[in-house]
Design a protein around this motif. Structure first.
Motif, PDB file in Angstrom:
ATOM      1  N   UNK A  35     -19.174 -17.545-139.459  1.00  0.00           N
ATOM      2  CA  UNK A  35     -19.717 -17.142-138.142  1.00  0.00           C
ATOM      3  C   UNK A  35     -19.768 -18.292-137.141  1.00  0.00           C
ATOM      4  N   UNK A  36     -20.190 -19.477-137.581  1.00  0.00           N
ATOM      5  CA  UNK A  36     -20.212 -20.614-136.661  1.00  0.00           C
ATOM      6  C   UNK A  36     -18.824 -20.994-136.190  1.00  0.00           C
ATOM      7  N   UNK A  37     -17.845 -20.952-137.083  1.00  0.00           N
ATOM      8  CA  UNK A  37     -16.469 -21.256-136.703  1.00  0.00           C
ATOM      9  C   UNK A  37     -15.937 -20.229-135.710  1.00  0.00           C
ATOM     10  N   UNK A  38     -16.197 -18.955-135.963  1.00  0.00           N
ATOM     11  CA  UNK A  38     -15.702 -17.904-135.056  1.00  0.00           C
ATOM     12  C   UNK A  38     -16.362 -18.015-133.682  1.00  0.00           C
ATOM     13  N   UNK A  39     -17.670 -18.305-133.636  1.00  0.00           N
ATOM     14  CA  UNK A  39     -18.343 -18.452-132.349  1.00  0.00           C
ATOM     15  C   UNK A  39     -17.828 -19.669-131.595  1.00  0.00           C
ATOM     16  N   UNK A  40     -17.529 -20.760-132.299  1.00  0.00           N
ATOM     17  CA  UNK A  40     -16.960 -21.942-131.651  1.00  0.00           C
ATOM     18  C   UNK A  40     -15.584 -21.630-131.078  1.00  0.00           C
ATOM     19  N   UNK A  41     -14.793 -20.870-131.812  1.00  0.00           N
ATOM     20  CA  UNK A  41     -13.479 -20.485-131.299  1.00  0.00           C
ATOM     21  C   UNK A  41     -13.606 -19.548-130.101  1.00  0.00           C
ATOM     22  N   UNK A  42     -14.623 -18.696-130.084  1.00  0.00           N
ATOM     23  CA  UNK A  42     -14.849 -17.826-128.925  1.00  0.00           C
ATOM     24  C   UNK A  42     -15.252 -18.643-127.698  1.00  0.00           C
ATOM     25  N   UNK A  43     -16.115 -19.651-127.899  1.00  0.00           N
ATOM     26  CA  UNK A  43     -16.485 -20.519-126.777  1.00  0.00           C
ATOM     27  C   UNK A  43     -15.269 -21.285-126.272  1.00  0.00           C
ATOM     28  N   UNK A  44     -14.391 -21.698-127.171  1.00  0.00           N
ATOM     29  CA  UNK A  44     -13.171 -22.385-126.745  1.00  0.00           C
ATOM     30  C   UNK A  44     -12.259 -21.452-125.960  1.00  0.00           C
ATOM     31  N   UNK A  45     -12.185 -20.175-126.371  1.00  0.00           N
ATOM     32  CA  UNK A  45     -11.371 -19.210-125.618  1.00  0.00           C
ATOM     33  C   UNK A  45     -11.949 -18.984-124.226  1.00  0.00           C
ATOM     34  N   UNK A  46     -13.282 -18.895-124.127  1.00  0.00           N
ATOM     35  CA  UNK A  46     -13.903 -18.749-122.802  1.00  0.00           C
ATOM     36  C   UNK A  46     -13.645 -19.980-121.933  1.00  0.00           C
ATOM     37  N   UNK A  47     -13.694 -21.158-122.532  1.00  0.00           N
ATOM     38  CA  UNK A  47     -13.408 -22.374-121.764  1.00  0.00           C
ATOM     39  C   UNK A  47     -11.952 -22.405-121.314  1.00  0.00           C
ATOM     40  N   UNK A  48     -11.053 -21.930-122.153  1.00  0.00           N
ATOM     41  CA  UNK A  48      -9.640 -21.856-121.751  1.00  0.00           C
ATOM     42  C   UNK A  48      -9.452 -20.894-120.580  1.00  0.00           C
ATOM     43  N   UNK A  49     -10.171 -19.777-120.600  1.00  0.00           N
ATOM     44  CA  UNK A  49     -10.077 -18.818-119.494  1.00  0.00           C
ATOM     45  C   UNK A  49     -10.602 -19.436-118.205  1.00  0.00           C
ATOM     46  N   UNK A  50     -11.738 -20.147-118.302  1.00  0.00           N
ATOM     47  CA  UNK A  50     -12.290 -20.804-117.110  1.00  0.00           C
ATOM     48  C   UNK A  50     -11.332 -21.863-116.570  1.00  0.00           C
ATOM     49  N   UNK A  51     -10.706 -22.623-117.472  1.00  0.00           N
ATOM     50  CA  UNK A  51      -9.744 -23.623-117.030  1.00  0.00           C
ATOM     51  C   UNK A  51      -8.513 -22.997-116.391  1.00  0.00           C
ATOM     52  N   UNK A  52      -8.020 -21.911-116.990  1.00  0.00           N
ATOM     53  CA  UNK A  52      -6.857 -21.223-116.409  1.00  0.00           C
ATOM     54  C   UNK A  52      -7.191 -20.621-115.053  1.00  0.00           C
ATOM     55  N   UNK A  53      -8.407 -20.096-114.908  1.00  0.00           N
ATOM     56  CA  UNK A  53      -8.801 -19.530-113.615  1.00  0.00           C
ATOM     57  C   UNK A  53      -8.926 -20.613-112.550  1.00  0.00           C
ATOM     58  N   UNK A  54      -9.510 -21.753-112.925  1.00  0.00           N
ATOM     59  CA  UNK A  54      -9.614 -22.845-111.962  1.00  0.00           C
ATOM     60  C   UNK A  54      -8.232 -23.359-111.558  1.00  0.00           C
ATOM     61  N   UNK A  55      -7.336 -23.473-112.530  1.00  0.00           N
ATOM     62  CA  UNK A  55      -5.972 -23.913-112.228  1.00  0.00           C
ATOM     63  C   UNK A  55      -5.263 -22.911-111.333  1.00  0.00           C
ATOM     64  N   UNK A  56      -5.487 -21.628-111.575  1.00  0.00           N
ATOM     65  CA  UNK A  56      -4.851 -20.591-110.760  1.00  0.00           C
ATOM     66  C   UNK A  56      -5.367 -20.637-109.327  1.00  0.00           C
ATOM     67  N   UNK A  57      -6.686 -20.699-109.158  1.00  0.00           N
ATOM     68  CA  UNK A  57      -7.266 -20.702-107.812  1.00  0.00           C
ATOM     69  C   UNK A  57      -6.838 -21.949-107.052  1.00  0.00           C
ATOM     70  N   UNK A  58      -6.850 -23.096-107.736  1.00  0.00           N
ATOM     71  CA  UNK A  58      -6.430 -24.332-107.077  1.00  0.00           C
ATOM     72  C   UNK A  58      -4.972 -24.267-106.640  1.00  0.00           C
ATOM     73  N   UNK A  59      -4.111 -23.726-107.512  1.00  0.00           N
ATOM     74  CA  UNK A  59      -2.697 -23.606-107.155  1.00  0.00           C
ATOM     75  C   UNK A  59      -2.470 -22.656-105.997  1.00  0.00           C
ATOM     76  N   UNK A  60      -3.203 -21.534-105.976  1.00  0.00           N
ATOM     77  CA  UNK A  60      -3.062 -20.582-104.867  1.00  0.00           C
ATOM     78  C   UNK A  60      -3.517 -21.222-103.564  1.00  0.00           C
ATOM     79  N   UNK A  61      -4.631 -21.948-103.591  1.00  0.00           N
ATOM     80  CA  UNK A  61      -5.118 -22.600-102.374  1.00  0.00           C
ATOM     81  C   UNK A  61      -4.138 -23.651-101.875  1.00  0.00           C
ATOM     82  N   UNK A  62      -3.606 -24.449-102.786  1.00  0.00           N
ATOM     83  CA  UNK A  62      -2.645 -25.477-102.383  1.00  0.00           C
ATOM     84  C   UNK A  62      -1.390 -24.847-101.783  1.00  0.00           C
TER      85      UNK A  62
END
Length: 312
Positions: free
Chosen positions: A127-154
């Motif tokens: 369970x701890x491993x799966x929750x850590x992987x879920x937090x990593x997936x959420x962080x990847x989504x946040x990073x991809x969204x920030x990269x997308x918004x920054x690229x669109x603005x530029x």
């Protein structure tokens, strides 16, 4: 749905303007179809249609189901069920010197049901491993969204910059045309030479080429903007007009403040830290596999039935 509304607005564009009631409306062939695109609409469409961002979002589903599976394997026992059926017909069989015969056919069936539950360091760490992987997936989504918004603005700012350069090129062409008219007028009254007229013509030609290049660059940058949005332009990119404007301000940031802000809020760095935590949980899970395990199994329920049929 929002993307469909934006595309419909791009297709329809603003209504045609009529300066006088007595004038007949222009024919469809002469109407210029234009559409406006704001920065918020571009970001909204990119969130829905950009393939890279959608791929990052898709990775969260398996990670969330992995958390559910880890908790279910820890708390819920495993259930096994089996069943079968066999048939033996009448006849005889000889084994060595003995002969065995059967005058009736036999049909037999069996059903088995069992429960098992195991507790070990590996199941406790899942369970701890799966929750850590879920937090990593959420962080990847946040990073991809920030990269997308920054690229669109530029890219949006790049298109606006290309528009400004095209306007400047158009004004330069108008100025050179006035210079050419002035040179021709002065040559007509004898105050300039033919060389001055030719130089003015060359400058006008260069300005016309510069305007064409600037307009082509605007269309290319608009195509790149739609590419980052993840959609095909609904109409000619030359008819798409960016509506948002931006004011130029002097930044008041300090280098140390920027470094501190980046260390605390940078999505890519946060995603790497989340991956580091998931890797640490993976090490704990692999190490706990060498520990003792407790296994509990319930007695299986074995039901067998036989039936015989006689032959004539």
């Amino acid at each position: 749905m929002r993307h469909q509304l934006i595309v419909a607005a791009l297709m329809l564009g603003p209504p045609p303007c009529r300066t006088a009631a007595h004038k007949s409306p222009p024919s469809p062939s002469t109407q210029a179809v234009t559409a406006g695109l704001s920065l918020a609409d571009a970001i909204g469409v990119a969130r829905e249609k950009n393939p890279a961002f959608r791929q990052a979002q898709n990775n969260r589903g398996p990670a969330a189901w992995a958390v559910r599976g880890a908790f279910s394997s820890l708390l819920i026992p495993s259930v096994t069920a089996a069943g079968g059926m066999s048939y033996t017909g009448p006849g005889s069989q000889t084994f060595l010197a003995q002969s065995f015969s059967q005058s009736v056919s036999t049909v037999s069936s069996f059903y088995d049901l069992g429960l098992s539950w195991q507790l070990s360091g590996s199941t406790l760490s899942q369970p701890g491993l799966a929750k850590a992987q879920l937090r990593a997936a959420d962080a990847d989504i946040a990073g991809a969204e920030n990269l997308l918004i920054t690229g669109i603005k530029q890219q949006y700012l790049t298109v606006r910059q290309a528009d400004a350069q095209a306007d400047l090129a158009g004004k330069t062409l108008q100025r050179n045309e006035e210079f050419l008219k002035l040179a021709q007028a002065r040559y007509g009254v004898g105050q300039a030479t033919l060389i001055d007229v030719r130089q003015a013509q060359v400058a006008r030609g260069q300005a016309a080429v510069g305007l064409l290049r600037a307009q082509t660059l605007v269309n290319v940058e608009k195509l790149r903007l739609f590419e980052q949005m993840g959609v095909v332009p609904p109409l000619d990119v030359a008819a798409v007009r960016l509506t948002d404007t931006f004011t130029v301000q002097t930044p008041e940031w300090q280098l140390q403040d920027l470094l501190t802000m980046a260390e605390q809020q940078n999505p890519s760095l946060k995603a790497l830290r989340a991956r580091e935590g998931a890797a640490a949980w993976g090490v704990r899970a692999a190490t706990s596999a060498y520990g003792p395990a407790v296994s509990v199994s319930a007695v299986g329920l074995d039901l067998r039935s036989n039936s015989r049929t006689s032959t004539h």
